[in-house]
Design a protein around this motif. Structure first.
Motif: not given
Length: 351
Positions: A258-272, A283-297
């Motif tokens: 349950s704890w892991a699922n909450q983290a994953n759901l919040m990561a998906e919300r962050m990606v969106s 940068l990479y597909p979001r498949e767990a609780n880490e979000v990797f992005v390139t952001v503008p200046e």
């Protein structure tokens, strides 16, 4: 509002774990793991993985990985791992130290994953039986990977079949194993021993525990050295019940998942949310609780100036960022981050 998405290690400890530690503190108990709480944790792991595994509890993921590898790899052995694996990039030579000199051999692969082709090519270059060469001994897979991606069950089976065909034992670094299970929606057994994994470093600290990890040996024979290596390495806790209480509490009533699922759901919300920021890309597909992005200046500097925690994946000054959610991350935390990112992107770094 000050938020910290630098790591899941920044999270507080769930009340259920604190209460379990308090319960373990109410009376005396035999030391060094000869206590009821350690027996309970072992029983719950056996029930979860549906096999007669053996367990040793330690306080850190580095200890779990290093001790696990030491039990399956001799000093003259080679451990094959991804070039970005935690055991080679972030453990200060602990695997080499605990194995008394084993060699880590790097294998490249997209999005942090070893491919069957890459493993086969590497093994083709070995020299089994040649006393002048280090010998093939172990394969280490990270689940989830350092890029936050996941090995599918069939991918694990393919890799372990290649490894076993060459006489290797297979270790899985499961610092974020719970997040992987939550995403894959599969039984833990299906991506471990049923898929050919011999030993798992089961992470609990990144998933809520105060300081507790477990090394799980799916072949009990491989655990024959574990007790001695743990003691010799300084990781046999006299008051082991306080580590075991954290593990047992995590596994009770499916909390760990349950704890892991909450983290994953919040990561998906962050990606969106972050993909609404103009110029932002994954940068990479979001498949767990880490979000990797390139952001503008201007976005990274702006968030940093506000005290919002994250990790610059590409180094100082980079706009390649890593955000990590945890069991306690709330929707409003994620929404606030997205709102601030949108604002800084609109300002274009002008402050």
């Amino acid at each position: 509002m000050k938020l910290n998405f630098a790591s899941d290690n920044v999270a507080p400890v769930p009340q259920e774990i604190l209460e379990a530690i308090a319960v373990a503190n109410q009376s005396s108990a035999m030391p060094y793991g000869a206590d009821d709480m350690t027996a309970l944790a072992l029983r719950r792991f056996r029930e979860l993985f549906e096999c007669d595994l053996e367990m040793i509890a330690v306080a850190t993921g580095t200890a779990a990985n290093a001790l696990a590898l030491a039990c399956i790899c001799p000093p003259w052995g080679e451990i094959y791992c991804h070039a970005d694996a935690h055991i080679t990039e972030n453990e200060c030579g602990a695997p080499e130290f605990f194995t008394n000199g084993a060699k880590l051999v790097h294998i490249q692969g997209e999005h942090g994953k070893i491919t069957p082709e890459g493993l086969s090519r590497t093994l083709a270059l070995t020299a089994p039986g040649n006393p002048q060469k280090t010998q093939p001994a172990a394969l280490s897979l990270s689940q989830a990977t350092e890029c936050g991606t996941l090995y599918q069950p069939d991918e694990i089976r393919t890799l372990t079949e290649i490894a076993h065909a060459h006489g290797l034992k297979v270790h899985m670094d499961g610092a974020r194993f719970a997040n992987a299970v939550a995403t894959l929606a599969t039984a833990p057994s299906e991506i471990t021993w049923e898929a050919g994994v011999d030993v798992l470093s089961f992470g609990a600290t990144k998933n809520g525990a105060m300081a507790a990890e477990a090394v799980l040996f799916f072949d009990p024979a491989l655990a024959s050295e574990a007790a001695f290596r743990r003691k010799r390495g300084g990781h046999l806790f006299s008051k082991m019940r306080f580590l075991s209480a954290q593990l047992a509490a995590s596994l009770a009533d499916g909390r760990w998942l349950s704890w892991a699922n909450q983290a994953n759901l919040m990561a998906e919300r962050m990606v969106s949310g972050l993909l609404r920021v103009p110029g932002t890309r994954l940068l990479y597909p979001r498949e767990a609780n880490e979000v990797f992005v390139t952001v503008p200046e201007g976005v990274a500097d702006g968030l940093e100036a506000e005290g919002i925690g994250f990790y610059r994946w590409g180094g100082a000054g980079s706009s390649d960022l890593r955000f990590v959610t945890n069991w306690g991350t709330k929707p409003e935390d994620v929404d606030y981050l997205v709102d601030r990112a949108l604002m800084h992107a609109a300002r274009g770094g002008r402050g």
